[in-house]
Design a protein around this motif. Structure first.
Motif, PDB file in Angstrom:
ATOM      1  N   ASP A 109       2.157  46.323 -24.206  1.00 51.35           N
ATOM      2  CA  ASP A 109       3.255  45.681 -24.660  1.00 51.35           C
ATOM      3  C   ASP A 109       4.150  45.550 -23.719  1.00 51.35           C
ATOM      4  O   ASP A 109       4.208  46.275 -22.514  1.00 51.35           O
ATOM      5  N   ARG A 159      -3.324  42.890 -26.557  1.00 47.87           N
ATOM      6  CA  ARG A 159      -1.707  42.766 -27.177  1.00 47.87           C
ATOM      7  C   ARG A 159      -1.915  44.279 -27.586  1.00 47.87           C
ATOM      8  O   ARG A 159      -1.196  45.251 -28.164  1.00 47.87           O
ATOM      9  N   ARG A 214       4.546  38.324 -20.982  1.00 48.65           N
ATOM     10  CA  ARG A 214       3.932  37.323 -22.259  1.00 48.65           C
ATOM     11  C   ARG A 214       2.773  36.889 -21.240  1.00 48.65           C
ATOM     12  O   ARG A 214       1.899  36.926 -22.323  1.00 48.65           O
TER      13      ARG A 214
END
Length: 179
Positions: free
Chosen positions: A52, A48, A40
């Motif tokens: 993913d 994004r 992340r």
């Protein structure tokens, strides 16, 4: 009641390399949360739409699990295991984040007959596709990720990837190449 101390890493690695699926699962659960955080952190907002974090983490699992099962890795600390996983994640991220070359537009048909033939092929191919496959092609043209397509279609990314794979194969067999 205090939680049980974590199983020693070398015991867990030995069991996993011996074919113990439960030990392999416990091993993955130990490093996966930190790997997800790293994924992340790597995915800045401008990426994004193309990548993913869950897909990247699963890709790392596919790379590491055969080696963990086969006993090819030895780690003296859990941080080294996580370090390897994050290194693999970074390599996969760099490869996936590279700008994709934009394919050149195909030259227009040289004659009106060739143009009509190309249009006819397109219409015939489109007519053979069901509504979901037609929608998938539209979403591909928008360059959405499998996760984004899945969200729009109300399904999972795995199902989208499987349908796209089958769709590409059908189109290749008909002489239409998307790749």
């Amino acid at each position: 009641m205090t939680p049980d101390p974590p199983e020693p890493l070398d015991d867990l690695l030995a069991k996993a390399s011996g074919g113990d699926a439960a030990a392999l699962e416990r091993l993955v659960r130990r490093y996966e949360p930190r790997l997800r955080l790293a994924a992340r952190a790597l995915l800045r907002p401008h990426l994004r739409h193309r990548l993913d974090s869950i897909d990247l983490v699963q890709s790392v699992h596919r790379a590491l699990l055969p080696g963990l099962r086969g006993g090819r890795y030895t780690f003296d600390t859990e941080d080294r295991l996580i370090g390897l996983a994050v290194t693999v994640l970074r390599h996969k991220f760099q490869r996936a984040a590279k700008p994709r070359p934009v394919p050149p537009e195909p030259p227009p048909p040289a004659t009106p007959e060739q143009h009509a033939e190309a249009e006819d092929l397109y219409r015939r191919m489109w007519a053979t596709l069901d509504g979901t496959d037609q929608r998938l092609l539209e979403l591909c043209r928008r360059e959405l990720t499998a996760a984004e397509m899945a969200q729009e279609l109300g399904t999972t990314a795995a199902i989208v990837r499987a349908r796209l794979s089958r769709l590409r194969q059908r189109l290749r067999e008909a002489g239409v190449h998307l790749d």
